[in-house]
Design a protein around this motif. Structure first.
Motif, PDB file in Angstrom:
ATOM      1  N   SER A  32       0.983  -1.066  -0.084  1.00  0.00           N
ATOM      2  CA  SER A  32      -0.054  -0.061   0.014  1.00  0.00           C
ATOM      3  C   SER A  32       0.845   1.081   0.040  1.00  0.00           C
ATOM      4  O   SER A  32       0.418   2.490  -0.451  1.00  0.00           O
ATOM      5  CB  SER A  32      -0.937  -0.140   1.188  1.00  0.00           C
ATOM      6  OG  SER A  32      -0.590   0.427   2.290  1.00  0.00           O
ATOM      7  N   ASN A  33       2.241   1.161   0.370  1.00  0.00           N
ATOM      8  CA  ASN A  33       3.168   2.220   0.537  1.00  0.00           C
ATOM      9  C   ASN A  33       3.664   2.461  -1.161  1.00  0.00           C
ATOM     10  O   ASN A  33       3.471   3.878  -1.359  1.00  0.00           O
ATOM     11  CB  ASN A  33       4.238   1.972   1.222  1.00  0.00           C
ATOM     12  CG  ASN A  33       3.912   2.209   2.665  1.00  0.00           C
ATOM     13  OD1 ASN A  33       3.003   2.929   3.320  1.00  0.00           O
ATOM     14  ND2 ASN A  33       4.940   1.416   3.634  1.00  0.00           N
ATOM     15  N   CYS A  34       3.553   1.332  -1.780  1.00  0.00           N
ATOM     16  CA  CYS A  34       3.822   1.784  -3.274  1.00  0.00           C
ATOM     17  C   CYS A  34       2.762   2.316  -3.714  1.00  0.00           C
ATOM     18  O   CYS A  34       3.088   3.154  -4.731  1.00  0.00           O
ATOM     19  CB  CYS A  34       4.255   0.541  -3.873  1.00  0.00           C
ATOM     20  SG  CYS A  34       5.701  -0.249  -3.354  1.00  0.00           S
ATOM     21  N   ALA A  35       1.506   2.044  -3.518  1.00  0.00           N
ATOM     22  CA  ALA A  35       0.290   2.364  -4.267  1.00  0.00           C
ATOM     23  C   ALA A  35       0.198   3.788  -3.934  1.00  0.00           C
ATOM     24  O   ALA A  35       0.001   4.746  -4.745  1.00  0.00           O
ATOM     25  CB  ALA A  35      -0.827   1.677  -3.782  1.00  0.00           C
ATOM     26  N   LEU A  36       0.338   4.201  -2.557  1.00  0.00           N
ATOM     27  CA  LEU A  36       0.421   5.637  -2.158  1.00  0.00           C
ATOM     28  C   LEU A  36       1.317   6.442  -2.947  1.00  0.00           C
ATOM     29  O   LEU A  36       0.978   7.447  -3.285  1.00  0.00           O
ATOM     30  CB  LEU A  36       0.662   5.824  -0.592  1.00  0.00           C
ATOM     31  CG  LEU A  36       0.854   7.079  -0.038  1.00  0.00           C
ATOM     32  CD1 LEU A  36      -0.655   7.799  -0.157  1.00  0.00           C
ATOM     33  CD2 LEU A  36       1.062   6.793   1.610  1.00  0.00           C
ATOM     34  N   ILE A  37       2.608   5.992  -3.015  1.00  0.00           N
ATOM     35  CA  ILE A  37       3.390   7.208  -3.614  1.00  0.00           C
ATOM     36  C   ILE A  37       3.059   7.205  -5.000  1.00  0.00           C
ATOM     37  O   ILE A  37       3.051   8.477  -5.765  1.00  0.00           O
ATOM     38  CB  ILE A  37       4.819   6.094  -3.694  1.00  0.00           C
ATOM     39  CG1 ILE A  37       5.483   6.077  -2.387  1.00  0.00           C
ATOM     40  CG2 ILE A  37       5.875   6.824  -4.516  1.00  0.00           C
ATOM     41  CD1 ILE A  37       5.490   7.309  -1.438  1.00  0.00           C
ATOM     42  N   ILE A  78      -9.283   0.000  17.465  1.00  0.00           N
ATOM     43  CA  ILE A  78      -8.954  -0.455  16.358  1.00  0.00           C
ATOM     44  C   ILE A  78      -8.908   0.942  15.317  1.00  0.00           C
ATOM     45  O   ILE A  78      -8.108   0.981  14.718  1.00  0.00           O
ATOM     46  CB  ILE A  78     -10.191  -1.308  15.771  1.00  0.00           C
ATOM     47  CG1 ILE A  78     -10.241  -2.608  16.447  1.00  0.00           C
ATOM     48  CG2 ILE A  78      -9.990  -1.553  14.135  1.00  0.00           C
ATOM     49  CD1 ILE A  78     -11.425  -3.355  15.909  1.00  0.00           C
ATOM     50  N   ARG A  79      -9.702   1.752  15.663  1.00  0.00           N
ATOM     51  CA  ARG A  79      -9.775   3.100  14.867  1.00  0.00           C
ATOM     52  C   ARG A  79      -8.340   3.946  15.420  1.00  0.00           C
ATOM     53  O   ARG A  79      -8.038   4.476  14.110  1.00  0.00           O
ATOM     54  CB  ARG A  79     -11.113   3.676  15.381  1.00  0.00           C
ATOM     55  CG  ARG A  79     -11.135   5.274  14.847  1.00  0.00           C
ATOM     56  CD  ARG A  79     -12.536   5.643  14.899  1.00  0.00           C
ATOM     57  NE  ARG A  79     -13.298   5.132  13.907  1.00  0.00           N
ATOM     58  CZ  ARG A  79     -13.861   5.542  12.718  1.00  0.00           C
ATOM     59  NH1 ARG A  79     -13.093   6.606  12.310  1.00  0.00           N
ATOM     60  NH2 ARG A  79     -14.720   4.907  12.117  1.00  0.00           N
ATOM     61  N   GLN A  80      -8.238   3.927  16.426  1.00  0.00           N
ATOM     62  CA  GLN A  80      -6.704   4.539  16.841  1.00  0.00           C
ATOM     63  C   GLN A  80      -5.784   4.025  15.909  1.00  0.00           C
ATOM     64  O   GLN A  80      -4.944   4.449  15.291  1.00  0.00           O
ATOM     65  CB  GLN A  80      -6.590   4.627  18.182  1.00  0.00           C
ATOM     66  CG  GLN A  80      -7.742   5.462  19.086  1.00  0.00           C
ATOM     67  CD  GLN A  80      -7.586   5.376  20.606  1.00  0.00           C
ATOM     68  OE1 GLN A  80      -6.472   4.649  21.110  1.00  0.00           O
ATOM     69  NE2 GLN A  80      -8.616   5.905  21.322  1.00  0.00           N
ATOM     70  N   GLY A  81      -5.697   2.660  16.150  1.00  0.00           N
ATOM     71  CA  GLY A  81      -4.507   1.909  15.129  1.00  0.00           C
ATOM     72  C   GLY A  81      -4.625   2.350  13.887  1.00  0.00           C
ATOM     73  O   GLY A  81      -3.581   2.674  13.303  1.00  0.00           O
ATOM     74  N   GLU A  88       1.298   7.713   9.485  1.00  0.00           N
ATOM     75  CA  GLU A  88       2.422   7.408   8.882  1.00  0.00           C
ATOM     76  C   GLU A  88       2.612   7.428   7.597  1.00  0.00           C
ATOM     77  O   GLU A  88       3.624   7.822   6.844  1.00  0.00           O
ATOM     78  CB  GLU A  88       2.759   6.159   9.649  1.00  0.00           C
ATOM     79  CG  GLU A  88       2.895   5.967  11.173  1.00  0.00           C
ATOM     80  CD  GLU A  88       3.208   4.517  11.630  1.00  0.00           C
ATOM     81  OE1 GLU A  88       3.110   3.575  10.754  1.00  0.00           O
ATOM     82  OE2 GLU A  88       3.139   4.391  12.806  1.00  0.00           O
ATOM     83  N   SER A  89       1.252   7.027   6.938  1.00  0.00           N
ATOM     84  CA  SER A  89       1.427   7.212   5.583  1.00  0.00           C
ATOM     85  C   SER A  89       1.399   8.408   4.793  1.00  0.00           C
ATOM     86  O   SER A  89       2.191   8.647   3.905  1.00  0.00           O
ATOM     87  CB  SER A  89       0.122   6.327   4.932  1.00  0.00           C
ATOM     88  OG  SER A  89       0.249   4.869   5.371  1.00  0.00           O
ATOM     89  N   ALA A  90       0.696   9.188   5.353  1.00  0.00           N
ATOM     90  CA  ALA A  90       0.676  10.559   4.951  1.00  0.00           C
ATOM     91  C   ALA A  90       1.900  11.471   5.029  1.00  0.00           C
ATOM     92  O   ALA A  90       2.409  11.990   4.271  1.00  0.00           O
ATOM     93  CB  ALA A  90      -0.237  11.329   5.848  1.00  0.00           C
ATOM     94  N   ALA A  91       2.708  10.952   5.991  1.00  0.00           N
ATOM     95  CA  ALA A  91       4.091  11.667   6.061  1.00  0.00           C
ATOM     96  C   ALA A  91       4.968  11.267   4.969  1.00  0.00           C
ATOM     97  O   ALA A  91       6.031  12.059   4.579  1.00  0.00           O
ATOM     98  CB  ALA A  91       4.856  11.215   7.552  1.00  0.00           C
ATOM     99  N   LYS A  92       4.751  10.203   4.252  1.00  0.00           N
ATOM    100  CA  LYS A  92       5.431   9.605   3.403  1.00  0.00           C
ATOM    101  C   LYS A  92       5.403  10.585   1.957  1.00  0.00           C
ATOM    102  O   LYS A  92       6.192  10.230   1.104  1.00  0.00           O
ATOM    103  CB  LYS A  92       5.428   8.295   2.963  1.00  0.00           C
ATOM    104  CG  LYS A  92       5.662   7.175   4.149  1.00  0.00           C
ATOM    105  CD  LYS A  92       5.176   5.565   3.509  1.00  0.00           C
ATOM    106  CE  LYS A  92       5.426   5.061   4.898  1.00  0.00           C
ATOM    107  NZ  LYS A  92       7.023   4.732   5.087  1.00  0.00           N
TER     108      LYS A  92
END
Length: 334
Positions: A32-37, A78-81, A88-92
């Motif tokens: 999903s990190n690759c998809a995000l980029i 669960i929601r907090q996690g 973390e993803s947004a920071a990338k």
């Protein structure tokens, strides 16, 4: 029961909240990190907002012992996690000039993303996901999305992490990525629509367009045919149709560099090979028989499962630009 005015307000609020740009599925995995980029870079090129989405369901399990009943895991935990994963993803992708928002949805991941596809311009996800509290956001869900999404979908495999600047460099030699958008065709109306979207994508990214038609080689599986196949005449007929299609496409994209490849071989193998060096490969969800056999349909899944780079899958749509195709030369007859 809500009043008509309240119902209208709720509908207007829902419409305003619907994502209108690019939606990317996030679960914290490398895929999903690759998809995000990829999605963030595409959003920047298109100047569209990027919507990061993760979805979860609260597990319910039967309680043991004499006190029968059911127990649930705390929804807040669960929601907090999930929110932490999104941060973390947004920071990338914070360094990119993209309007970004993130949302956590409670519900089946496939259903959530498919609902968002009704208003989104593009739906992006990885080829496989992770287990854990986010469940099956990707993986089996990503296999169902291309066939049912209301907008085009892009699957980004982990294998293209290096070309996206993610992960350590592979010591093995990898082919350089060409500024080429490739599209598979088989003479069907849906393939022509896929060609139009591929041309738009190539023009937007400053790339050239490569149209690929793969004809299955003669094998024993064709022995049932009542007469031998005249391969030379068949290829000449296909080439004539491809030439006509190229003229038609150039009339709509006069400045776009276009090349056409007619090859004998497996459609899956041909397009998988294209994913190694092309920046994007575009296909329809299904095709037709005819000169290229089963170019799309099951071929789409075959390519997605073995792709080395991003794959865009386009569902069939009517496009007014297809109305003048017959004026440029012969079409494949049903």
């Amino acid at each position: 029961m809500s009043s008509p005015q309240e119902s209208q307000q709720e509908a207007a609020s829902a419409a305003a909240a619907a994502p209108t740009g690019i939606v990317v599925g996030i679960d914290g995995s490398e895929q999903s990190n690759c998809a995000l980029i990829w999605a963030a870079r595409e959003a920047q090129i298109r100047q569209l907002p990027l919507h990061m989405v993760t979805a979860y369901t609260v597990p319910i399990f039967a309680a043991s012992g004499l006190d029968g009943g059911y127990a649930t895991i705390d929804d807040d935990v669960i929601r907090q996690g999930a929110e932490a994963v999104l941060r973390e993803s947004a920071a990338k992708v914070a360094h990119l000039n993209v309007q970004l928002d993130a949302r956590v949805e409670n519900g089946d991941a496939a259903g959530v993303l498919l609902e968002m596809s009704e208003s989104a311009q593009l739906l992006v996800f990885g080829s496989r996901g992770r287990g854990g509290f986010l469940g099956r956001l990707l993986g089996s869900v990503s296999s169902a999305l291309p066939a049912h999404s209301k907008c085009p979908t892009v699957t980004v495999p982990l294998k293209c992490a290096q070309r996206l600047g993610q992960g350590a460099a592979d010591a093995r030699a990898t082919p350089p990525v060409e500024k080429v958008v490739a599209v598979g065709v088989d003479g069907s109306d849906q393939a022509r629509y896929a060609v139009l979207l591929a041309a738009e994508q190539a023009q937007r990214s400053g790339s050239s367009l490569r149209i690929i038609c793969a004809v299955q080689p003669y094998t024993g599986s064709l022995a049932w045919m009542p007469a031998p196949v005249d391969r030379e005449s068949l290829f000449a007929e296909i080439q004539e149709q491809l030439d006509a299609g190229e003229k038609w496409l150039r009339s709509h994209f006069p400045t776009l560099p276009i090349e056409v490849q007619l090859v004998e071989g497996s459609a899956v193998e041909t397009l998988v090979q294209a994913t190694e060096s092309c920046e994007l490969v575009v296909m329809g969800t299904r095709g037709r028989g005819g000169f290229a056999g089963m170019m799309l349909g099951s071929t789409t899944d075959g390519v997605r499962h073995h792709a080395k780079g991003p794959i865009m899958v386009v569902r069939d749509r009517e496009d007014p630009r297809q109305g003048d195709r017959s004026a440029f030369g012969p079409l494949l007859q049903a």
